[in-house]
Motif scaffolding. Sequence first.
Motif, mmCIF file in Angstrom:
data_model
loop_
_atom_site.group_PDB
_atom_site.id
_atom_site.type_symbol
_atom_site.label_atom_id
_atom_site.label_comp_id
_atom_site.label_asym_id
_atom_site.label_seq_id
_atom_site.Cartn_x
_atom_site.Cartn_y
_atom_site.Cartn_z
ATOM 1 N N ALA A 160 0.803 -1.223 0.000
ATOM 2 C CA ALA A 160 0.000 0.000 0.000
ATOM 3 C C ALA A 160 0.833 1.268 0.000
ATOM 4 O O ALA A 160 0.457 2.265 -0.626
ATOM 5 C CB ALA A 160 -0.930 0.005 1.213
ATOM 6 N N ASN A 161 1.996 1.236 0.674
ATOM 7 C CA ASN A 161 2.772 2.460 0.876
ATOM 8 C C ASN A 161 4.065 2.535 0.081
ATOM 9 O O ASN A 161 4.688 3.591 0.015
ATOM 10 C CB ASN A 161 3.106 2.624 2.360
ATOM 11 N N GLY A 162 4.484 1.417 -0.509
ATOM 12 C CA GLY A 162 5.717 1.421 -1.279
ATOM 13 C C GLY A 162 6.924 1.769 -0.420
ATOM 14 O O GLY A 162 7.021 1.354 0.733
ATOM 15 N N ALA A 163 7.827 2.563 -0.981
ATOM 16 C CA ALA A 163 9.061 2.929 -0.282
ATOM 17 C C ALA A 163 8.915 4.223 0.497
ATOM 18 O O ALA A 163 9.903 4.918 0.765
ATOM 19 C CB ALA A 163 10.216 3.040 -1.279
ATOM 20 N N ALA A 164 7.690 4.563 0.874
ATOM 21 C CA ALA A 164 7.478 5.758 1.690
ATOM 22 C C ALA A 164 8.261 5.634 2.994
ATOM 23 O O ALA A 164 8.532 4.532 3.473
ATOM 24 C CB ALA A 164 5.988 5.933 1.986
ATOM 25 N N LEU A 165 8.627 6.765 3.554
ATOM 26 C CA LEU A 165 9.333 6.766 4.831
ATOM 27 C C LEU A 165 8.476 6.061 5.870
ATOM 28 O O LEU A 165 7.375 6.505 6.189
ATOM 29 C CB LEU A 165 9.627 8.208 5.255
ATOM 30 N N ASN A 166 8.971 4.943 6.384
ATOM 31 C CA ASN A 166 8.192 4.169 7.347
ATOM 32 C C ASN A 166 8.162 4.853 8.708
ATOM 33 O O ASN A 166 7.123 4.947 9.338
ATOM 34 C CB ASN A 166 8.771 2.760 7.476
ATOM 35 N N HIS A 167 9.314 5.325 9.162
ATOM 36 C CA HIS A 167 9.330 6.130 10.378
ATOM 37 C C HIS A 167 10.605 6.960 10.479
ATOM 38 O O HIS A 167 11.619 6.648 9.881
ATOM 39 C CB HIS A 167 9.146 5.274 11.640
ATOM 40 N N THR A 168 10.473 8.041 11.210
ATOM 41 C CA THR A 168 11.588 8.909 11.564
ATOM 42 C C THR A 168 11.863 8.708 13.043
ATOM 43 O O THR A 168 10.930 8.583 13.833
ATOM 44 C CB THR A 168 11.225 10.383 11.305
ATOM 45 N N THR A 169 13.128 8.671 13.405
ATOM 46 C CA THR A 169 13.484 8.464 14.806
ATOM 47 C C THR A 169 14.244 9.665 15.347
ATOM 48 O O THR A 169 15.212 10.120 14.734
ATOM 49 C CB THR A 169 14.340 7.200 14.963
#
Length: 283
Positions: A160-169
Amino acid sequence: MIAVDHHSFAGNFSLNPTSLAAAEMLTEQYPNDDLVYDHLAFRTLGVPGLGIDSLAPTFLELGWRARDELRFPAKKLRARWFAPPCPSLPRIFISELLVGEVDAAAREAIAATLGATPRTLLARHSLLAAAGGGTPWPAPSRAQYAAVAAESEYGAWVLANGAALNHTTLSVHAMRDVAGLDDLIGRLQGAGFALNAEGGAVKVSPDGLLRQASTRADARLFSFSCGASALVPTSYIEFAERLVLPEFQGLAEDQVQEHHRREGFEVGNADKIFESTYSSKAA
């Protein structure tokens, strides 16, 4: 570590109200030089033209260096992290679903979704497509998404999201007015933010020197190729506290640099952080 700009940071989470609200709360409370990135994380699928090896070259060409590989057998995942060319830049964490290890229904659904898209285009345009809010493959049908989710919620997230940024830390130890991760978690919970409680709100490495926590992912309305729509998880914010290594405990606080702190990642911590996007745990 790189300083976080209020507007660019919050903008990363325009589809994620919880993360956006947490970002706004933190950027209002702390000066910009107190909010810095520890790492950025991306997900992908382990098939030709995708996988870790499709995203890594972008960062390697810019000076990041490949470091340890991590394995997650129960989740059928592997990951690798990349050290930045200078301390002012974040680490990069890229993971992939080992598609060859999932069940036949999930493999078939992934193959059907990716379809005949040339693998060279997948490799070249995953990040570009994500920057534009899309994927380099057509949307899956609801049945295809469900087949993958039943085997791997991680895999369904990527469809659904592809290579979108999964999370920022964010680096908790860089926040001068915060007395560690427990203090920050208390402030977030006190403000009503839902955290990923899998394995406890704070995930701690066996050596006790890497402490991590995250919000739960929000959801967005996703349109499947069959015409149906449903909520799917998006991204979230993680918080990491890297404590000073034993051999540097004698340093004065103002002498401690990033290289004096615990480096790398921990399988046990990351295994639970992955579940921030599980539908059953989404905010």
